[in-house]
Design an enzyme around this catalytic site. Structure first.
Site, PDB file in Angstrom:
ATOM      1  N   ASP A 120     -69.364  56.118  75.364  1.00 18.50           N
ATOM      2  CA  ASP A 120     -69.639  54.824  75.085  1.00 18.50           C
ATOM      3  C   ASP A 120     -71.083  54.616  74.799  1.00 18.50           C
ATOM      4  OD1 ASP A 120     -70.586  52.394  75.865  1.00 18.50           O
ATOM      5  OD2 ASP A 120     -69.954  52.436  78.105  1.00 18.50           O
TER       6      ASP A 120
ATOM      7  N   LYS B 288     -74.218  45.907  71.763  1.00 21.62           N
ATOM      8  CA  LYS B 288     -75.426  45.517  71.620  1.00 21.62           C
ATOM      9  C   LYS B 288     -76.112  45.605  70.413  1.00 21.62           C
ATOM     10  CE  LYS B 288     -76.279  46.928  76.621  1.00 21.62           C
ATOM     11  NZ  LYS B 288     -76.627  45.705  77.219  1.00 21.62           N
TER      12      LYS B 288
ATOM     13  N   PHE C  62     -71.662  52.856  83.918  1.00 20.88           N
ATOM     14  CA  PHE C  62     -71.468  51.301  83.626  1.00 20.88           C
ATOM     15  C   PHE C  62     -70.635  51.264  82.218  1.00 20.88           C
ATOM     16  CE2 PHE C  62     -72.239  47.173  82.359  1.00 20.88           C
ATOM     17  CZ  PHE C  62     -72.133  46.482  83.511  1.00 20.88           C
TER      18      PHE C  62
HETATM   19  C1  PLP Z   1     -73.052  51.691  78.233  1.00 23.12           C
HETATM   20  C2  PLP Z   1     -72.686  50.050  78.374  1.00 23.12           C
HETATM   21  N1  PLP Z   1     -71.271  49.927  78.157  1.00 23.12           N
HETATM   22  C3  PLP Z   1     -70.806  48.759  78.337  1.00 23.12           C
HETATM   23  C4  PLP Z   1     -71.476  47.480  78.527  1.00 23.12           C
HETATM   24  C5  PLP Z   1     -70.952  46.195  78.527  1.00 23.12           C
HETATM   25  O1  PLP Z   1     -71.298  45.562  77.386  1.00 23.12           O
HETATM   26  P1  PLP Z   1     -71.266  44.027  77.400  1.00 23.12           P
HETATM   27  O2  PLP Z   1     -72.396  43.635  78.518  1.00 23.12           O
HETATM   28  O3  PLP Z   1     -71.427  43.535  75.961  1.00 23.12           O
HETATM   29  O4  PLP Z   1     -69.995  43.462  77.784  1.00 23.12           O
HETATM   30  C6  PLP Z   1     -73.033  47.805  78.691  1.00 23.12           C
HETATM   31  C7  PLP Z   1     -73.725  46.547  79.141  1.00 23.12           C
HETATM   32  O5  PLP Z   1     -74.658  46.828  79.678  1.00 23.12           O
HETATM   33  C8  PLP Z   1     -73.425  49.034  78.643  1.00 23.12           C
HETATM   34  O6  PLP Z   1     -74.661  49.387  79.083  1.00 23.12           O
END
Ligand code: PLP
Length: 397
Positions: free
Chosen positions: A221, A250, A134
Site C-alpha cells: 500500500d 493521494k 491503515f
Molecule cells: C496507507 C493508506 N492507505 C489507504 C488510505 C485510504 O485512502 P482514502 O482516504 O483515499 O480512502 C490511506 C489514507 O490515509 C492511507 O494512508
C-alpha cells in the site's frame, strides 16, 4: 467572514475539524477566509504533491475541463493508457486499474488477492496484515486496518485477515506456518496513519523472498508513502524490490480524486471483464491530473527535492529536538516525517495552526509532516522555526 466556530449543521459530523476554513493557496502557502496565512506542512494529507495553484498544473486542468471531464468506461479513455504506461515504466510492473481513492485501490487489491486464491482452488483465502496498519474505511479495508477505535461499531468485520507485527519475520512465519490458505501479504512501506513507521529494508527483502517461496502476492500500500514522497517514486524501491500489487492514490492527482492499483505479471490478468469496475475510475480529468503531476515532478526534479529537503528537514528537527526528554524518535524518509513524543500531543495541531503552520498528529503521539514536494530548504527551516519551540513548550508543561 467570522471565525468558524461550530460544525456545519448540514454536513455529516464525521470529522473532528480544526476551526479553520481555507480559501486559497499558492505553492506551500494557504490562506484562510480571514486572510491568515499558513505554511502547509500537511499538503491535504500527502495529497498536494505540486503544492497549490501550480503554474503548470492549473492551465492543464483548465484545458482538460474544457475538453472532457468524464465519459465512461464503456469507451476507451486514451489518457488512461497514457497514465498507465507511465506508472508501469516507473514501477517496473505491468498493468493498472484506475479508481478514485485509497480505500478503493486497496479494496481492489484485496479482491485481486482473493481471486488469485480462488483461481488456484483456495476457497477461504487469507491475507496477512500488520499491527498499526491503515488501509481505509470501507468494510474490507477497515478490517485490514489495525486500529480498533476505527472498527468499533461496524462489526461484523470482513474475515480473512491474519495480523502480525511489522518488521518481525519470525512472527510472520510462525503465524502462517502450515497455513495453505494464505494468498498475500499486505503492508505499507511506511505506515502513515499508524505513526510514520517504516518497514525495514531488510524486512521488505525477506518478505519478497517469502512471497516467492510460498506463492503469495506481495501487496504494498503506497497510498501515502508513494508518488515521490520519500525521494523514490515508490517507498519500497529503497529496498530494490518489486511488489506484485501496489495501490496508489493521494499524491497521484495533486488533489484531483484518483486511485490506482498497479499489478505485476503474477496479478495482471486476475481480473477479467465483469470482475471489477467503477463509474468514475479513470475519467479524463483525473487521468490528466495524474499525467501532469508526473510530468511536473520529472521536469521540476521533485523526487530529488523531496529527498534533499526532506533530509535537511529531518536533520534540522533532530538538531532542535533530539535528546529532549519527551521526544521519543524522529523518523521517516524524504518528506514523510514523524516526531514521536512520549505523550498524546493532539493539542499541537491547533497551536501550530495558530502559529501559522498546518500539520497533523497521528497515532495520538506522532506529529506528522507530509508537505507538498516543492518545499524549499528555506521553507523547511521555517517549519522548524515554528514547530520546535512549540514542541519544547509542550514538553515543558
Ligand atoms: C496507507 C493508506 N492507505 C489507504 C488510505 C485510504 O485512502 P482514502 O482516504 O483515499 O480512502 C490511506 C489514507 O490515509 C492511507 O494512508
Amino acid at each position: 467572514m467570522a471565525l468558524i466556530e461550530a460544525a456545519s449543521p448540514h454536513v455529516m459530523n464525521t470529522y473532528g475539524r480544526v476551526p479553520i476554513a481555507l480559501s486559497h493557496g499558492d505553492g506551500v502557502r494557504v490562506w484562510d477566509v480571514n486572510g491568515k496565512r499558513y505554511l502547509d506542512g500537511l499538503g491535504g494529507i500527502a495529497v498536494n504533491t505540486v503544492g497549490h495553484n501550480h503554474p503548470k498544473l492549473v492551465p492543464a486542468l483548465q484545458d482538460q475541463v474544457a475538453k472532457l471531464i468524464h465519459t465512461s468506461n464503456y469507451y476507451h479513455v486514451p489518457l488512461q493508457e497514457q497514465l498507465a504506461a507511465k506508472l508501469v515504466a516507473l514501477s517496473g510492473m505491468t498493468n493498472v486499474f484506475f479508481c478514485n481513492s485509497g480505500l478503493e485501490a486497496n479494496e481492489a487489491a484485496i479482491k485481486l488477492a482473493r481471486k488469485f486464491g480462488h483461481d488456484k482452488g483456495i476457497e477461504n483465502p487469507q491475507i496477512v496484515v500488520f499491527d498499526n496498519a491503515f488501509h481505509g474505511r470501507s468494510l474490507a479495508t477497515l478490517s485490514a486496518t489495525a486500529n480498533t477505535k476505527h472498527q468499533k461499531g461496524f462489526g461484523p468485520l470482513v474475515e480473512g485477515f491474519i495480523r502480525v507485527p511489522l518488521n518481525d519475520i519470525a512472527s510472520l512465519e510462525k503465524a502462517t506456518a502450515g497455513n495453505s490458505n494464505i494468498v498475500a501479504v499486505f503492508f505499507e512501506a511506511i505506515q502513515g496513519e499508524g505513526g510514520v513507521n517504516p518497514a525495514r529494508i531488510d524486512y521488505m527483502r525477506e518478505l519478497r523472498a517469502l512471497c516467492d517461496r510460498r506463492d503469495w502476492l506481495m501487496m504494498i500500500d503506497e497510498v501515502q508513502c508513494g508518488m515521490g514522497r520519500t525521494g523514490q517514486w515508490f517507498a519500497h524501491q529503497w529496498a530494490g524490490i518489486v511488489p506484485d500489487v501496489m495501490p496508489l492514490a493521494k499524491g497521484l492527482g495533486s488533489g484531483v480524486p484518483i486511485g490506482a492499483v498497479i499489478a505485476g505479471p503474477r496479478a495482471a490478468n486476475i481480473f477479467q471483464p465483469g470482475n471489477h469496475g467503477t463509474t468514475f475510475g479513470g475519467n479524463p480529468l483525473a487521468m490528466r491530473a495524474g499525467v501532469e503531476t508526473i510530468r511536473i515532478m520529472e521536469e521540476d526534479g521533485l523526487l530529488e527535492n523531496a529527498a534533499r529537503v526532506g533530509a535537511h528537514l529531518q536533520a534540522s528537527l533532530q538538531k532542535a529536538l533530539r535528546g529532549q526528554a519527551g521526544v521519543k524518535e524522529i523518523r521517516g524518509q524524504g518528506l514523510m516525517l514523524g516526531i514521536e513524543l512520549a505523550r498524546p500531543c493532539g493539542v499541537l495541531v491547533q497551536r501550530a495552526a495558530d502559529a501559522g503552520l498546518l500539520l497533523s498528529v497521528t497515532a495520538d503521539t506522532v506529529v506528522r509532516l507530509v508537505p507538498p514536494l516543492i518545499l524549499t530548504q528555506a521553507e523547511a527551516d521555517e517549519i522548524v522555526a515554528i514547530l520546535a519551540p512549540l514542541i519544547l513548550a509542550f514538553l515543558a508543561e
